[in-house]
Design a protein around this motif. Structure first.
Motif, PDB file in Angstrom:
ATOM      1  N   PRO A   1      -4.937  21.835 -11.874  1.00  0.00           N
ATOM      2  CA  PRO A   1      -5.324  20.968 -10.534  1.00  0.00           C
ATOM      3  C   PRO A   1      -5.416  19.524 -10.830  1.00  0.00           C
ATOM      4  O   PRO A   1      -5.943  19.051 -11.955  1.00  0.00           O
ATOM      5  CB  PRO A   1      -6.760  21.510  -9.967  1.00  0.00           C
TER       6      PRO A   1
ATOM      7  N   GLY B   1      -6.165  20.178  -1.141  1.00  0.00           N
ATOM      8  CA  GLY B   1      -6.373  21.479  -1.515  1.00  0.00           C
ATOM      9  C   GLY B   1      -5.102  22.265  -1.715  1.00  0.00           C
ATOM     10  O   GLY B   1      -4.689  23.277  -2.716  1.00  0.00           O
TER      11      GLY B   1
ATOM     12  N   TYR C   1     -10.451  25.633  -7.515  1.00  0.00           N
ATOM     13  CA  TYR C   1      -9.034  26.015  -7.728  1.00  0.00           C
ATOM     14  C   TYR C   1      -8.760  26.661  -8.981  1.00  0.00           C
ATOM     15  O   TYR C   1      -7.804  27.709  -9.152  1.00  0.00           O
ATOM     16  CB  TYR C   1      -8.101  24.699  -7.612  1.00  0.00           C
TER      17      TYR C   1
ATOM     18  N   TRP D   1      -1.364  25.341  -9.064  1.00  0.00           N
ATOM     19  CA  TRP D   1      -1.977  26.377  -9.980  1.00  0.00           C
ATOM     20  C   TRP D   1      -0.929  27.680  -9.987  1.00  0.00           C
ATOM     21  O   TRP D   1      -0.583  28.233 -10.843  1.00  0.00           O
ATOM     22  CB  TRP D   1      -3.213  26.796  -9.373  1.00  0.00           C
TER      23      TRP D   1
ATOM     24  N   ASN E   1      -2.790  21.264  -4.674  1.00  0.00           N
ATOM     25  CA  ASN E   1      -3.506  21.850  -6.058  1.00  0.00           C
ATOM     26  C   ASN E   1      -3.375  23.405  -6.180  1.00  0.00           C
ATOM     27  O   ASN E   1      -3.216  24.017  -7.373  1.00  0.00           O
ATOM     28  CB  ASN E   1      -4.877  21.468  -6.229  1.00  0.00           C
ATOM     29  N   ARG E   2      -3.354  24.265  -5.056  1.00  0.00           N
ATOM     30  CA  ARG E   2      -2.941  25.476  -5.149  1.00  0.00           C
ATOM     31  C   ARG E   2      -1.598  25.857  -5.510  1.00  0.00           C
ATOM     32  O   ARG E   2      -1.344  26.838  -6.171  1.00  0.00           O
ATOM     33  CB  ARG E   2      -3.353  26.254  -3.845  1.00  0.00           C
TER      34      ARG E   2
END
Length: 414
Positions: free
Chosen positions: A111, A98, A305, A105, A101-102
Protein backbone atom coordinates in the motif's frame (compact mmCIF):
# COMPACT_ATOMS: atom_id res chain seq x y z
CA UNK A 1 -8.02 31.25 -26.93
CA UNK A 2 -5.15 29.33 -25.37
CA UNK A 3 -6.57 26.15 -23.87
CA UNK A 4 -5.34 24.81 -20.54
CA UNK A 5 -6.43 21.22 -21.06
CA UNK A 6 -5.96 18.58 -23.70
CA UNK A 7 -8.16 15.90 -25.16
CA UNK A 8 -6.76 12.42 -24.43
CA UNK A 9 -4.33 11.70 -27.20
CA UNK A 10 -0.69 11.57 -28.12
CA UNK A 11 0.18 14.58 -25.97
CA UNK A 12 -1.74 13.43 -22.89
CA UNK A 13 0.49 12.93 -19.86
CA UNK A 14 -0.61 9.30 -19.49
CA UNK A 15 -1.14 8.32 -23.13
CA UNK A 16 2.16 6.45 -23.36
CA UNK A 17 3.36 3.59 -21.15
CA UNK A 18 6.64 3.88 -19.31
CA UNK A 19 6.96 0.09 -18.85
CA UNK A 20 6.56 -2.63 -21.47
CA UNK A 21 5.22 -4.96 -18.75
CA UNK A 22 1.57 -3.88 -18.10
CA UNK A 23 1.76 -5.27 -14.55
CA UNK A 24 4.60 -2.87 -13.69
CA UNK A 25 2.82 -0.06 -15.53
CA UNK A 26 -0.39 -0.58 -13.59
CA UNK A 27 1.42 -0.57 -10.24
CA UNK A 28 3.20 2.63 -11.31
CA UNK A 29 -0.11 4.30 -12.23
CA UNK A 30 -1.87 3.15 -9.05
CA UNK A 31 1.05 4.45 -6.95
CA UNK A 32 0.63 7.84 -8.66
CA UNK A 33 -3.12 7.71 -8.01
CA UNK A 34 -2.64 6.91 -4.31
CA UNK A 35 -0.31 9.88 -3.82
CA UNK A 36 -2.67 12.21 -5.67
CA UNK A 37 -5.82 11.06 -3.86
CA UNK A 38 -4.09 11.54 -0.50
CA UNK A 39 -2.83 15.00 -1.45
CA UNK A 40 -6.22 16.11 -2.77
CA UNK A 41 -7.95 14.86 0.38
CA UNK A 42 -5.64 17.05 2.48
CA UNK A 43 -6.07 20.06 0.17
CA UNK A 44 -9.88 19.76 0.25
CA UNK A 45 -9.94 19.46 4.06
CA UNK A 46 -7.60 22.45 4.45
CA UNK A 47 -9.83 24.54 2.20
CA UNK A 48 -12.93 23.35 4.03
CA UNK A 49 -11.53 24.37 7.41
CA UNK A 50 -11.10 27.92 6.07
CA UNK A 51 -14.81 28.42 5.31
CA UNK A 52 -16.71 30.84 7.51
CA UNK A 53 -19.35 29.42 9.90
CA UNK A 54 -22.16 30.87 7.79
CA UNK A 55 -21.10 28.45 5.03
CA UNK A 56 -21.01 25.33 7.20
CA UNK A 57 -23.44 23.77 4.72
CA UNK A 58 -20.75 23.97 2.03
CA UNK A 59 -17.98 22.83 4.36
CA UNK A 60 -20.01 19.86 5.63
CA UNK A 61 -20.75 18.36 9.03
CA UNK A 62 -19.63 15.06 10.52
CA UNK A 63 -22.61 12.72 10.98
CA UNK A 64 -23.04 9.04 11.82
CA UNK A 65 -23.45 8.39 8.09
CA UNK A 66 -20.46 10.43 6.90
CA UNK A 67 -18.51 7.30 6.00
CA UNK A 68 -21.61 5.29 4.99
CA UNK A 69 -21.21 2.37 2.66
CA UNK A 70 -23.59 4.01 0.17
CA UNK A 71 -20.60 6.04 -0.99
CA UNK A 72 -19.06 2.86 -2.36
CA UNK A 73 -22.05 2.32 -4.62
CA UNK A 74 -21.61 2.53 -8.38
CA UNK A 75 -24.98 4.30 -8.73
CA UNK A 76 -23.64 7.56 -10.10
CA UNK A 77 -27.11 8.95 -10.81
CA UNK A 78 -27.97 8.72 -7.11
CA UNK A 79 -24.59 10.18 -6.19
CA UNK A 80 -25.13 13.15 -8.50
CA UNK A 81 -28.59 13.76 -7.05
CA UNK A 82 -27.16 13.96 -3.51
CA UNK A 83 -25.83 17.43 -2.61
CA UNK A 84 -22.10 17.39 -1.94
CA UNK A 85 -19.96 19.34 0.53
CA UNK A 86 -16.20 19.78 0.76
CA UNK A 87 -16.22 17.18 3.55
CA UNK A 88 -18.09 14.75 1.30
CA UNK A 89 -15.53 15.18 -1.45
CA UNK A 90 -12.61 14.76 0.98
CA UNK A 91 -14.16 11.58 2.40
CA UNK A 92 -14.66 10.21 -1.09
CA UNK A 93 -11.02 10.95 -1.93
CA UNK A 94 -10.10 8.99 1.21
CA UNK A 95 -12.24 6.11 -0.03
CA UNK A 96 -10.62 6.35 -3.47
CA UNK A 97 -7.26 6.09 -1.69
CA UNK A 98 -8.46 2.95 0.08
CA UNK A 99 -9.77 1.39 -3.12
CA UNK A 100 -6.51 2.07 -4.97
CA UNK A 101 -4.51 0.56 -2.12
CA UNK A 102 -6.65 -2.56 -2.04
CA UNK A 103 -6.08 -2.91 -5.79
CA UNK A 104 -2.34 -2.60 -5.20
CA UNK A 105 -2.62 -5.39 -2.61
CA UNK A 106 -4.53 -7.56 -5.08
CA UNK A 107 -1.63 -7.10 -7.52
CA UNK A 108 0.92 -8.12 -4.88
CA UNK A 109 2.20 -4.58 -4.24
CA UNK A 110 2.53 -2.69 -0.98
CA UNK A 111 0.00 0.00 0.00
CA UNK A 112 1.00 3.63 -0.59
CA UNK A 113 0.06 6.09 2.17
CA UNK A 114 2.59 8.83 1.37
CA UNK A 115 1.16 12.00 -0.20
CA UNK A 116 3.04 14.20 -2.63
CA UNK A 117 5.02 16.93 -0.92
CA UNK A 118 3.32 20.34 -0.83
CA UNK A 119 3.45 22.44 -2.89
CA UNK A 120 2.83 19.54 -5.24
CA UNK A 121 4.25 20.17 -8.69
CA UNK A 122 3.18 17.56 -11.16
CA UNK A 123 3.19 16.73 -14.84
CA UNK A 124 -0.54 16.11 -14.48
CA UNK A 125 -1.65 19.67 -13.72
CA UNK A 126 -0.59 23.02 -15.18
CA UNK A 127 -0.18 24.47 -11.69
CA UNK A 128 1.12 23.46 -8.27
CA UNK A 129 -1.39 21.96 -5.84
CA UNK A 130 -0.91 23.34 -2.34
CA UNK A 131 -2.63 23.65 1.03
CA UNK A 132 -4.55 26.92 0.63
CA UNK A 133 -7.68 28.58 2.05
CA UNK A 134 -10.61 28.45 -0.34
CA UNK A 135 -10.47 31.38 -2.77
CA UNK A 136 -11.83 31.61 -6.30
CA UNK A 137 -8.42 30.76 -7.85
CA UNK A 138 -8.19 27.76 -5.52
CA UNK A 139 -11.74 26.75 -6.48
CA UNK A 140 -10.57 26.94 -10.11
CA UNK A 141 -7.76 24.46 -9.38
CA UNK A 142 -10.19 22.01 -7.77
CA UNK A 143 -12.64 22.41 -10.65
CA UNK A 144 -9.92 21.87 -13.24
CA UNK A 145 -8.44 18.85 -11.42
CA UNK A 146 -11.75 16.99 -11.34
CA UNK A 147 -12.81 17.93 -14.89
CA UNK A 148 -12.85 15.49 -17.74
CA UNK A 149 -10.36 16.73 -20.32
CA UNK A 150 -13.05 17.66 -22.84
CA UNK A 151 -14.39 20.35 -20.49
CA UNK A 152 -11.36 22.58 -21.10
CA UNK A 153 -10.25 21.27 -24.45
CA UNK A 154 -11.32 24.22 -26.54
CA UNK A 155 -14.70 24.26 -28.27
CA UNK A 156 -15.23 20.57 -28.98
CA UNK A 157 -18.10 18.32 -27.89
CA UNK A 158 -18.67 18.35 -24.13
CA UNK A 159 -16.56 21.46 -23.54
CA UNK A 160 -17.57 24.32 -21.29
CA UNK A 161 -18.62 27.60 -22.94
CA UNK A 162 -15.61 29.61 -24.06
CA UNK A 163 -16.48 32.44 -21.67
CA UNK A 164 -16.45 30.03 -18.74
CA UNK A 165 -13.13 28.51 -19.85
CA UNK A 166 -11.63 32.00 -20.00
CA UNK A 167 -12.95 32.78 -16.51
CA UNK A 168 -11.33 29.63 -15.08
CA UNK A 169 -8.03 30.34 -16.83
CA UNK A 170 -8.06 33.95 -15.56
CA UNK A 171 -8.42 32.72 -11.98
CA UNK A 172 -5.66 30.13 -12.41
CA UNK A 173 -3.42 32.94 -13.63
CA UNK A 174 -3.84 34.62 -10.22
CA UNK A 175 -2.02 31.78 -8.48
CA UNK A 176 1.59 32.36 -7.42
CA UNK A 177 2.63 29.48 -9.69
CA UNK A 178 2.45 30.27 -13.41
CA UNK A 179 0.34 28.14 -15.71
CA UNK A 180 2.56 25.53 -17.31
CA UNK A 181 2.26 25.21 -21.09
CA UNK A 182 3.68 21.68 -21.17
CA UNK A 183 1.35 18.80 -22.13
CA UNK A 184 -0.85 18.07 -19.12
CA UNK A 185 -3.78 15.91 -18.10
CA UNK A 186 -6.58 15.83 -15.54
CA UNK A 187 -7.06 13.41 -12.66
CA UNK A 188 -9.49 11.51 -14.86
CA UNK A 189 -6.75 11.03 -17.45
CA UNK A 190 -4.82 8.98 -14.90
CA UNK A 191 -7.83 6.76 -14.23
CA UNK A 192 -8.48 6.34 -17.96
CA UNK A 193 -4.91 5.03 -18.21
CA UNK A 194 -5.47 2.76 -15.19
CA UNK A 195 -8.62 1.33 -16.79
CA UNK A 196 -6.89 0.78 -20.13
CA UNK A 197 -3.89 -0.95 -18.52
CA UNK A 198 -6.17 -3.09 -16.33
CA UNK A 199 -8.03 -4.26 -19.43
CA UNK A 200 -4.75 -5.28 -21.08
CA UNK A 201 -3.74 -7.25 -18.02
CA UNK A 202 -7.16 -8.92 -17.79
CA UNK A 203 -6.74 -10.19 -21.36
CA UNK A 204 -3.46 -11.95 -20.53
CA UNK A 205 -3.16 -15.67 -19.83
CA UNK A 206 -4.21 -16.15 -16.16
CA UNK A 207 -1.08 -18.26 -15.60
CA UNK A 208 1.04 -15.12 -16.01
CA UNK A 209 -0.48 -13.59 -12.86
CA UNK A 210 0.91 -14.44 -9.42
CA UNK A 211 -2.61 -14.86 -7.98
CA UNK A 212 -6.22 -14.78 -9.19
CA UNK A 213 -7.51 -11.23 -9.63
CA UNK A 214 -11.14 -10.12 -9.95
CA UNK A 215 -10.51 -8.07 -13.09
CA UNK A 216 -14.19 -7.18 -13.81
CA UNK A 217 -14.63 -6.08 -10.19
CA UNK A 218 -11.55 -3.85 -10.24
CA UNK A 219 -12.49 -2.36 -13.61
CA UNK A 220 -15.89 -1.49 -12.18
CA UNK A 221 -14.31 0.16 -9.13
CA UNK A 222 -11.90 2.23 -11.22
CA UNK A 223 -14.76 3.31 -13.51
CA UNK A 224 -16.71 4.32 -10.43
CA UNK A 225 -13.86 6.50 -9.13
CA UNK A 226 -13.50 8.05 -12.59
CA UNK A 227 -17.19 8.85 -12.83
CA UNK A 228 -17.50 10.19 -9.30
CA UNK A 229 -14.68 12.66 -9.91
CA UNK A 230 -15.69 13.81 -13.39
CA UNK A 231 -19.38 14.07 -12.55
CA UNK A 232 -20.27 14.57 -8.85
CA UNK A 233 -17.06 16.31 -7.76
CA UNK A 234 -16.83 18.43 -10.89
CA UNK A 235 -20.40 19.73 -10.54
CA UNK A 236 -19.86 20.56 -6.87
CA UNK A 237 -16.69 22.56 -7.56
CA UNK A 238 -18.34 24.28 -10.51
CA UNK A 239 -21.00 25.58 -8.10
CA UNK A 240 -18.27 26.65 -5.67
CA UNK A 241 -16.44 28.50 -8.45
CA UNK A 242 -19.56 30.31 -9.70
CA UNK A 243 -20.77 31.07 -6.16
CA UNK A 244 -23.99 29.07 -6.56
CA UNK A 245 -22.92 26.75 -3.71
CA UNK A 246 -22.99 29.79 -1.39
CA UNK A 247 -26.45 30.93 -2.41
CA UNK A 248 -25.56 32.82 -5.58
CA UNK A 249 -24.40 36.36 -6.08
CA UNK A 250 -20.85 37.58 -6.50
CA UNK A 251 -19.56 36.21 -3.18
CA UNK A 252 -15.97 36.26 -4.45
CA UNK A 253 -15.95 39.98 -5.29
CA UNK A 254 -14.75 41.45 -1.98
CA UNK A 255 -12.26 39.44 0.15
CA UNK A 256 -12.94 41.83 3.05
CA UNK A 257 -16.72 41.53 2.76
CA UNK A 258 -18.96 39.55 5.10
CA UNK A 259 -20.24 37.40 2.23
CA UNK A 260 -16.75 36.29 1.18
CA UNK A 261 -16.64 32.52 1.80
CA UNK A 262 -13.34 32.02 3.61
CA UNK A 263 -10.81 33.41 6.06
CA UNK A 264 -7.07 33.61 5.48
CA UNK A 265 -4.96 31.06 7.34
CA UNK A 266 -1.35 31.13 8.48
CA UNK A 267 0.65 28.21 7.12
CA UNK A 268 3.22 26.52 9.34
CA UNK A 269 4.58 23.23 10.61
CA UNK A 270 3.86 21.75 14.03
CA UNK A 271 7.46 20.52 14.36
CA UNK A 272 8.68 22.83 17.12
CA UNK A 273 12.24 23.35 15.91
CA UNK A 274 11.69 23.23 12.16
CA UNK A 275 11.93 26.32 9.95
CA UNK A 276 8.53 27.85 9.44
CA UNK A 277 7.04 26.38 12.62
CA UNK A 278 3.76 27.76 13.97
CA UNK A 279 4.77 30.68 16.21
CA UNK A 280 1.88 30.58 18.67
CA UNK A 281 2.66 27.96 21.32
CA UNK A 282 -1.03 27.23 21.93
CA UNK A 283 -1.76 26.79 18.24
CA UNK A 284 1.36 24.71 17.67
CA UNK A 285 0.51 22.27 20.48
CA UNK A 286 -3.00 21.78 19.12
CA UNK A 287 -1.61 21.34 15.61
CA UNK A 288 0.88 18.79 16.98
CA UNK A 289 -2.00 16.76 18.45
CA UNK A 290 -3.74 17.02 15.07
CA UNK A 291 -0.62 15.75 13.30
CA UNK A 292 -0.39 12.72 15.59
CA UNK A 293 -4.03 11.86 14.87
CA UNK A 294 -3.24 12.21 11.14
CA UNK A 295 -0.25 9.85 11.45
CA UNK A 296 -2.32 7.37 13.47
CA UNK A 297 -4.95 7.38 10.74
CA UNK A 298 -2.34 6.57 8.09
CA UNK A 299 -0.66 3.90 10.21
CA UNK A 300 -3.99 2.23 10.98
CA UNK A 301 -4.96 2.27 7.31
CA UNK A 302 -1.61 0.78 6.29
CA UNK A 303 -2.01 -2.01 8.85
CA UNK A 304 -5.59 -2.58 7.72
CA UNK A 305 -4.69 -2.89 4.03
CA UNK A 306 -1.83 -5.30 4.75
CA UNK A 307 -3.89 -7.44 7.12
CA UNK A 308 -7.08 -7.39 5.06
CA UNK A 309 -8.97 -6.23 8.16
CA UNK A 310 -11.70 -3.61 8.40
CA UNK A 311 -10.96 -2.95 12.10
CA UNK A 312 -8.07 -0.59 11.34
CA UNK A 313 -10.26 1.35 8.91
CA UNK A 314 -12.99 1.83 11.51
CA UNK A 315 -10.43 2.97 14.09
CA UNK A 316 -8.95 5.41 11.53
CA UNK A 317 -12.40 6.84 10.81
CA UNK A 318 -12.84 7.35 14.57
CA UNK A 319 -9.66 9.45 14.74
CA UNK A 320 -10.80 11.47 11.72
CA UNK A 321 -14.40 12.14 12.75
CA UNK A 322 -14.03 12.50 16.51
CA UNK A 323 -10.65 14.25 16.75
CA UNK A 324 -8.91 15.58 13.60
CA UNK A 325 -12.00 17.32 12.19
CA UNK A 326 -12.62 19.40 15.32
CA UNK A 327 -8.91 20.28 15.61
CA UNK A 328 -8.85 21.55 12.02
CA UNK A 329 -11.83 23.83 12.59
CA UNK A 330 -10.51 25.06 15.96
CA UNK A 331 -7.09 25.87 14.49
CA UNK A 332 -8.70 27.84 11.66
CA UNK A 333 -11.35 29.80 13.55
CA UNK A 334 -9.70 30.35 16.95
CA UNK A 335 -6.04 30.63 15.93
CA UNK A 336 -6.31 31.48 12.18
CA UNK A 337 -3.83 28.67 11.49
CA UNK A 338 -4.16 25.98 8.83
CA UNK A 339 -3.98 22.29 9.70
CA UNK A 340 -0.32 21.40 8.96
CA UNK A 341 -0.66 17.86 7.53
CA UNK A 342 3.04 17.42 8.32
CA UNK A 343 4.72 14.34 6.87
CA UNK A 344 6.22 11.97 9.42
CA UNK A 345 8.23 9.58 7.27
CA UNK A 346 8.32 8.20 3.72
CA UNK A 347 5.95 5.43 4.86
CA UNK A 348 3.48 4.89 7.68
CA UNK A 349 4.45 1.41 8.80
CA UNK A 350 5.51 1.61 12.44
CA UNK A 351 7.15 -1.81 12.68
CA UNK A 352 8.67 -4.62 10.62
CA UNK A 353 5.91 -7.16 11.35
CA UNK A 354 2.33 -7.12 12.76
CA UNK A 355 3.52 -7.31 16.39
CA UNK A 356 6.05 -4.47 16.22
CA UNK A 357 3.65 -2.40 14.11
CA UNK A 358 0.98 -2.67 16.80
CA UNK A 359 3.59 -1.69 19.41
CA UNK A 360 4.64 1.34 17.34
CA UNK A 361 1.05 2.50 16.89
CA UNK A 362 0.44 2.08 20.61
CA UNK A 363 3.44 4.27 21.45
CA UNK A 364 2.16 6.94 19.03
CA UNK A 365 -1.36 6.78 20.50
CA UNK A 366 0.03 7.18 24.04
CA UNK A 367 2.06 10.16 22.83
CA UNK A 368 -1.17 11.71 21.53
CA UNK A 369 -2.89 11.00 24.84
CA UNK A 370 -0.19 12.86 26.79
CA UNK A 371 -0.66 15.93 24.59
CA UNK A 372 -4.43 15.57 24.78
CA UNK A 373 -4.38 15.44 28.60
CA UNK A 374 -2.11 18.49 28.79
CA UNK A 375 -4.41 20.51 26.54
CA UNK A 376 -7.51 19.30 28.41
CA UNK A 377 -6.08 20.38 31.76
CA UNK A 378 -5.67 23.91 30.36
CA UNK A 379 -9.13 23.92 28.76
CA UNK A 380 -7.62 24.11 25.27
CA UNK A 381 -9.27 21.15 23.55
CA UNK A 382 -12.01 21.95 21.02
CA UNK A 383 -15.49 21.68 22.51
CA UNK A 384 -16.52 18.82 20.21
CA UNK A 385 -13.23 16.90 20.45
CA UNK A 386 -13.87 13.40 21.86
CA UNK A 387 -11.09 11.96 24.07
CA UNK A 388 -12.91 8.63 24.02
CA UNK A 389 -11.59 8.00 20.50
CA UNK A 390 -7.99 7.79 21.73
CA UNK A 391 -8.95 5.78 24.80
CA UNK A 392 -10.76 3.29 22.63
CA UNK A 393 -7.84 3.04 20.21
CA UNK A 394 -5.34 2.48 23.01
CA UNK A 395 -7.53 -0.23 24.56
CA UNK A 396 -7.82 -1.97 21.18
CA UNK A 397 -4.07 -1.85 20.54
CA UNK A 398 -3.28 -3.06 24.07
CA UNK A 399 -5.66 -5.97 23.60
CA UNK A 400 -4.02 -6.88 20.30
CA UNK A 401 -0.56 -6.60 21.83
CA UNK A 402 -1.56 -8.92 24.69
CA UNK A 403 -3.06 -11.43 22.28
CA UNK A 404 0.09 -11.35 20.11
CA UNK A 405 2.34 -11.85 23.14
CA UNK A 406 0.24 -14.82 24.20
CA UNK A 407 0.49 -16.36 20.75
CA UNK A 408 4.27 -15.85 20.73
CA UNK A 409 4.62 -17.48 24.14
CA UNK A 410 2.51 -20.45 23.03
CA UNK A 411 4.59 -20.87 19.85
CA UNK A 412 7.86 -20.68 21.81
CA UNK A 413 6.75 -23.29 24.36
CA UNK A 414 5.61 -25.69 21.67
Amino acid sequence: MRTIGLHPGADDGFAQDDFTDPHLQLIHLLTQAAGLEHSLMAAYLYAGFSLKPRYAGVRGTITDDSFGLHRLSSDLDADLARPHTLLDVAIEEMQHLGTVNRFLWALGAAPVLTPHQFPMTSDIYPFAVDLRPLTRPVAATFLWIEAESAKFGGGGPGSEPEEFQRAVEAELAQLPDPIDDEPVSHLGSLYHAIVATTRRLAEQDPSTHHRPVDWPGWLSRMDWILGQGELAHYHFFRDVFTGDAFGGGDVWADPAGAAYPSIDLLRGTAWAHAPGHIVSHEARELAWLGDIHYWLILGLLDQSYLGRSRVGRYLAVDQMTRCLWSIGIELAHTHRVGFPFDPLAPGYRFGHDPITTTAGLLRLAREAQQTEERLASDGRLPADYEPGALRGLIANLEQRQTASSGSEATSASS
